[in-house]
Design a protein around this motif. Structure first.
Motif, PDB file in Angstrom:
ATOM      1  N   GLU A  83      -2.323  33.843 -27.064  1.00  0.00           N
ATOM      2  CA  GLU A  83      -3.687  33.926 -26.524  1.00  0.00           C
ATOM      3  C   GLU A  83      -4.359  35.233 -26.913  1.00  0.00           C
ATOM      4  O   GLU A  83      -5.524  35.243 -27.326  1.00  0.00           O
ATOM      5  N   GLN A  84      -3.632  36.329 -26.767  1.00  0.00           N
ATOM      6  CA  GLN A  84      -4.209  37.639 -27.074  1.00  0.00           C
ATOM      7  C   GLN A  84      -4.535  37.770 -28.559  1.00  0.00           C
ATOM      8  O   GLN A  84      -5.586  38.294 -28.928  1.00  0.00           O
ATOM      9  N   LEU A  85      -3.641  37.277 -29.418  1.00  0.00           N
ATOM     10  CA  LEU A  85      -3.907  37.315 -30.857  1.00  0.00           C
ATOM     11  C   LEU A  85      -5.120  36.461 -31.213  1.00  0.00           C
ATOM     12  O   LEU A  85      -5.961  36.877 -32.018  1.00  0.00           O
ATOM     13  N   GLN A  86      -5.234  35.283 -30.599  1.00  0.00           N
ATOM     14  CA  GLN A  86      -6.398  34.428 -30.856  1.00  0.00           C
ATOM     15  C   GLN A  86      -7.691  35.128 -30.465  1.00  0.00           C
ATOM     16  O   GLN A  86      -8.698  35.052 -31.180  1.00  0.00           O
ATOM     17  N   GLN A  87      -7.683  35.826 -29.340  1.00  0.00           N
ATOM     18  CA  GLN A  87      -8.879  36.544 -28.901  1.00  0.00           C
ATOM     19  C   GLN A  87      -9.207  37.709 -29.833  1.00  0.00           C
ATOM     20  O   GLN A  87     -10.376  37.941 -30.160  1.00  0.00           O
ATOM     21  N   LEU A  88      -8.184  38.430 -30.265  1.00  0.00           N
ATOM     22  CA  LEU A  88      -8.405  39.540 -31.190  1.00  0.00           C
ATOM     23  C   LEU A  88      -8.928  39.039 -32.535  1.00  0.00           C
ATOM     24  O   LEU A  88      -9.773  39.682 -33.160  1.00  0.00           O
ATOM     25  N   ILE A  89      -8.442  37.882 -32.968  1.00  0.00           N
ATOM     26  CA  ILE A  89      -8.941  37.269 -34.204  1.00  0.00           C
ATOM     27  C   ILE A  89     -10.396  36.851 -34.026  1.00  0.00           C
ATOM     28  O   ILE A  89     -11.249  37.139 -34.873  1.00  0.00           O
ATOM     29  N   ALA A  90     -10.698  36.200 -32.909  1.00  0.00           N
ATOM     30  CA  ALA A  90     -12.077  35.748 -32.635  1.00  0.00           C
ATOM     31  C   ALA A  90     -13.045  36.925 -32.571  1.00  0.00           C
ATOM     32  O   ALA A  90     -14.206  36.805 -32.984  1.00  0.00           O
ATOM     33  N   GLY A 101     -12.731  39.607 -34.305  1.00  0.00           N
ATOM     34  CA  GLY A 101     -12.782  40.261 -35.611  1.00  0.00           C
ATOM     35  C   GLY A 101     -11.975  41.543 -35.721  1.00  0.00           C
ATOM     36  O   GLY A 101     -12.194  42.331 -36.639  1.00  0.00           O
ATOM     37  N   LEU A 102     -11.016  41.742 -34.808  1.00  0.00           N
ATOM     38  CA  LEU A 102     -10.192  42.952 -34.855  1.00  0.00           C
ATOM     39  C   LEU A 102      -8.872  42.734 -35.582  1.00  0.00           C
ATOM     40  O   LEU A 102      -8.270  43.686 -36.078  1.00  0.00           O
ATOM     41  N   VAL A 103      -8.421  41.497 -35.628  1.00  0.00           N
ATOM     42  CA  VAL A 103      -7.146  41.144 -36.264  1.00  0.00           C
ATOM     43  C   VAL A 103      -7.383  39.944 -37.159  1.00  0.00           C
ATOM     44  O   VAL A 103      -8.220  39.094 -36.863  1.00  0.00           O
ATOM     45  N   GLN A 104      -6.645  39.900 -38.263  1.00  0.00           N
ATOM     46  CA  GLN A 104      -6.687  38.714 -39.118  1.00  0.00           C
ATOM     47  C   GLN A 104      -5.283  38.136 -39.263  1.00  0.00           C
ATOM     48  O   GLN A 104      -4.297  38.857 -39.201  1.00  0.00           O
ATOM     49  N   ARG A 105      -5.246  36.846 -39.415  1.00  0.00           N
ATOM     50  CA  ARG A 105      -3.993  36.105 -39.577  1.00  0.00           C
ATOM     51  C   ARG A 105      -3.885  35.704 -41.036  1.00  0.00           C
ATOM     52  O   ARG A 105      -4.840  35.206 -41.625  1.00  0.00           O
ATOM     53  N   HIS A 106      -2.720  35.934 -41.595  1.00  0.00           N
ATOM     54  CA  HIS A 106      -2.489  35.568 -42.991  1.00  0.00           C
ATOM     55  C   HIS A 106      -1.318  34.585 -43.049  1.00  0.00           C
ATOM     56  O   HIS A 106      -0.212  34.908 -42.643  1.00  0.00           O
TER      57      HIS A 106
END
Length: 111
Positions: free
Chosen positions: A48-55, A57-62
């Motif tokens: 959940e936290q990673l999804q929010q950080l991605i949304a 624009g602070l984190v990207q998933r590769h």
């Protein structure tokens, strides 16, 4: 929608885990399982936290298209620009809060 720029910033980093995730990813990319082990957080909360950080624009998933599936997370340019803000908040806390009231110290004035 945010009330103002302060509200926007605080909403992006609010919560116990987001700041820890940002600090972990500041050293480079991190894999989900590695983050989960290091932070001692549940699968659900980390996802959940990673999804929010991605949304935000602070984190990207590769996604690496290989077997076994390999997914890594890393800070975006905006994520990296948040680290000095977090360091300033951390420094203020160290200067104004008795260390006996802290369970953990994330930063230290020797850093």
């Amino acid at each position: 929608m945010y009330a103002n720029e302060f509200d926007a910033t605080m909403q992006m980093i609010r919560g116990k885990w987001k700041i820890l995730i940002l600090y972990e990813l500041d050293d480079g990319e991190g894999r989900f399982n590695q983050l989960q082990r290091t932070l001692k957080v549940t699968h659900k909360i980390l996802a959940e936290q990673l999804q929010q950080l991605i949304a935000d624009g602070l984190v990207q998933r590769h996604d690496f298209h290989e077997q076994p599936l390999h997914v890594a997370y890393q800070l975006t340019e905006n994520g990296h620009s948040m680290i000095p803000v977090l360091d300033t908040i951390c420094d203020w806390g160290l200067a104004h809060v008795d260390r006996d009231h802290l369970t953990t110290v994330l930063c230290d004035e020797t850093d």
